[in-house]
Design an enzyme around this catalytic site. Structure first.
Site, PDB file in Angstrom:
ATOM      1  N   ASP A 147      -4.998  -2.551  -2.955  1.00 53.15           N
ATOM      2  CA  ASP A 147      -6.259  -1.820  -3.073  1.00 53.15           C
ATOM      3  C   ASP A 147      -6.241  -0.809  -4.214  1.00 53.15           C
ATOM      4  O   ASP A 147      -7.162  -0.006  -4.348  1.00 53.15           O
ATOM      5  CB  ASP A 147      -6.630  -1.136  -1.749  1.00 53.15           C
ATOM      6  CG  ASP A 147      -5.619  -0.085  -1.308  1.00 53.15           C
ATOM      7  OD1 ASP A 147      -4.739   0.287  -2.114  1.00 53.15           O
ATOM      8  OD2 ASP A 147      -5.705   0.376  -0.152  1.00 53.15           O
ATOM      9  N   ASP A 199       0.832  -1.197   0.000  1.00 45.33           N
ATOM     10  CA  ASP A 199       0.000   0.000   0.000  1.00 45.33           C
ATOM     11  C   ASP A 199       0.867   1.248   0.000  1.00 45.33           C
ATOM     12  O   ASP A 199       2.046   1.210   0.372  1.00 45.33           O
ATOM     13  CB  ASP A 199      -0.916   0.005   1.229  1.00 45.33           C
ATOM     14  CG  ASP A 199      -2.164   0.857   1.032  1.00 45.33           C
ATOM     15  OD1 ASP A 199      -2.386   1.322  -0.109  1.00 45.33           O
ATOM     16  OD2 ASP A 199      -2.910   1.062   2.000  1.00 45.33           O
ATOM     17  N   GLY A 200       0.267   2.355  -0.437  1.00 49.74           N
ATOM     18  CA  GLY A 200       0.945   3.642  -0.447  1.00 49.74           C
ATOM     19  C   GLY A 200       0.085   4.700   0.206  1.00 49.74           C
ATOM     20  O   GLY A 200      -1.131   4.535   0.352  1.00 49.74           O
ATOM     21  N   GLU A 236       2.083   3.488  -4.091  1.00 49.41           N
ATOM     22  CA  GLU A 236       1.512   2.165  -4.370  1.00 49.41           C
ATOM     23  C   GLU A 236       2.463   1.335  -5.237  1.00 49.41           C
ATOM     24  O   GLU A 236       2.690   0.148  -4.981  1.00 49.41           O
ATOM     25  CB  GLU A 236       0.164   2.320  -5.078  1.00 49.41           C
ATOM     26  CG  GLU A 236      -0.901   3.074  -4.292  1.00 49.41           C
ATOM     27  CD  GLU A 236      -1.689   2.191  -3.346  1.00 49.41           C
ATOM     28  OE1 GLU A 236      -1.363   0.993  -3.242  1.00 49.41           O
ATOM     29  OE2 GLU A 236      -2.622   2.705  -2.705  1.00 49.41           O
ATOM     30  N   ASP A 255      -1.294  -0.238   5.212  1.00 51.85           N
ATOM     31  CA  ASP A 255      -1.734   1.156   5.165  1.00 51.85           C
ATOM     32  C   ASP A 255      -1.222   1.943   6.365  1.00 51.85           C
ATOM     33  O   ASP A 255      -0.736   3.075   6.223  1.00 51.85           O
ATOM     34  CB  ASP A 255      -3.263   1.208   5.113  1.00 51.85           C
ATOM     35  CG  ASP A 255      -3.792   2.634   5.144  1.00 51.85           C
ATOM     36  OD1 ASP A 255      -3.648   3.344   4.134  1.00 51.85           O
ATOM     37  OD2 ASP A 255      -4.341   3.048   6.187  1.00 51.85           O
ATOM     38  N   HIS A 299      -9.469   0.440   3.437  1.00 51.48           N
ATOM     39  CA  HIS A 299     -10.107   1.150   4.555  1.00 51.48           C
ATOM     40  C   HIS A 299     -11.439   0.528   4.984  1.00 51.48           C
ATOM     41  O   HIS A 299     -12.368   1.244   5.359  1.00 51.48           O
ATOM     42  CB  HIS A 299     -10.309   2.627   4.197  1.00 51.48           C
ATOM     43  CG  HIS A 299      -9.077   3.283   3.660  1.00 51.48           C
ATOM     44  ND1 HIS A 299      -7.966   3.546   4.431  1.00 51.48           N
ATOM     45  CD2 HIS A 299      -8.773   3.706   2.404  1.00 51.48           C
ATOM     46  CE1 HIS A 299      -7.036   4.113   3.685  1.00 51.48           C
ATOM     47  NE2 HIS A 299      -7.492   4.215   2.452  1.00 51.48           N
TER      48      HIS A 299
END
Length: 250
Positions: free
Chosen positions: A65, A7-8, A42, A129, A119
């Site tokens: 995501d 994740d970013g 990402e 995240d 989320h």
């Protein structure tokens, strides 16, 4: 098979940014920049995950995501490479240096991508995240950057962090990345890309060019609260509705 999340995070997008990959509490890595975009974070998270696991023969399942990242790797890159890393309109591909590095790292690897909604409490996605955002917060505050243990070999205890656990240089920012647009469509995408039946068609388009030119298309986008606020700010500054601002990016 190894399952990992990547994740970013970018505060302001672009702004202080972080990336992270996560397998478990003993195997994760993170880093970031003083100024970059969410898309760059990402992509970098996936790149460093592949670098950290390059010494392993296991198939890699990447939970991600970002449909942008998944589509770049599994659908669009072959066409971009054929065109000299340019899009159908002749413009350079965004984030091309990261994509070229990813292309090198993916060679010979066995992997799959699975889209997960961000989320919503997915444990591994949330773990990645939280770590990516912690890095972004550290760059904003000037505090120490958490880099993680890297990939710790269970036998020798040696850790592999990837090429660079933290990057203290400013990343180049692509203007169109100021608003992160992601298609909300859950799917598992295999790494193998079938031969292009129509080499002249765009690989990076959402729609078919065979459709009537006056056809209207309805596109659903998913934005985080931060991204939605940013979109409203940009639209107000331009004096247009958010829908018109998005349409102007095309």
């Amino acid at each position: 098979m190894i399952t990992a999340a990547a994740d970013g995070s970018a505060l302001g997008n672009p702004g202080p940014a972080g990336w992270a990959w996560y397998v478990d509490d003993d195997r994760w890595g993170a880093g970031g920049w003083k100024h970059a975009t969410n898309n760059q974070g990402e992509l970098k998270a996936v790149l460093e995950l592949f670098r950290a696991t390059a010494h392993l023969d296991d198939e890699l399942l990447v939970l991600c995501d970002s449909q942008y990242v998944i589509n770049c790797i599994t659908k669009w890159m072959p066409g971009w490479k054929r065109k000299g890393w340019r899009k159908a309109d002749g413009k350079p591909v965004l984030n091309v240096e990261l994509l070229k590095e990813l292309d090198d790292e993916l060679a010979g690897r066995r992997y799959r991508f699975e889209w997960v909604k961000g989320h919503v409490g997915h444990p591994m996605n949330e773990a990645a995240d939280v770590r990516a955002r912690a890095v972004a917060e550290s760059y904003r505050s000037g505090g120490p950057v958490p880099s993680g243990p890297g990939w710790r070999d269970e036998i020798s205890g040696a850790a592999t962090r990837g090429a660079d656990a933290t990057t203290d240089a400013a990343a180049s920012v692509d203007p169109i990345d100021e608003v992160e647009l992601e298609l909300a469509a859950a799917s598992v995408i295999d790494a193998s890309v079938p031969a292009d039946p129509n080499p002249g068609a765009d690989d990076d388009t959402l729609f078919s060019f065979d459709e009537a030119p006056d056809a209207w298309h309805q596109l659903t986008v998913e934005l985080s609260t931060e991204e939605h606020d940013r979109l409203l700010q940009l639209a107000r500054a331009a004096g247009v509705a958010p829908e018109e601002y998005l349409r102007g990016l095309i």
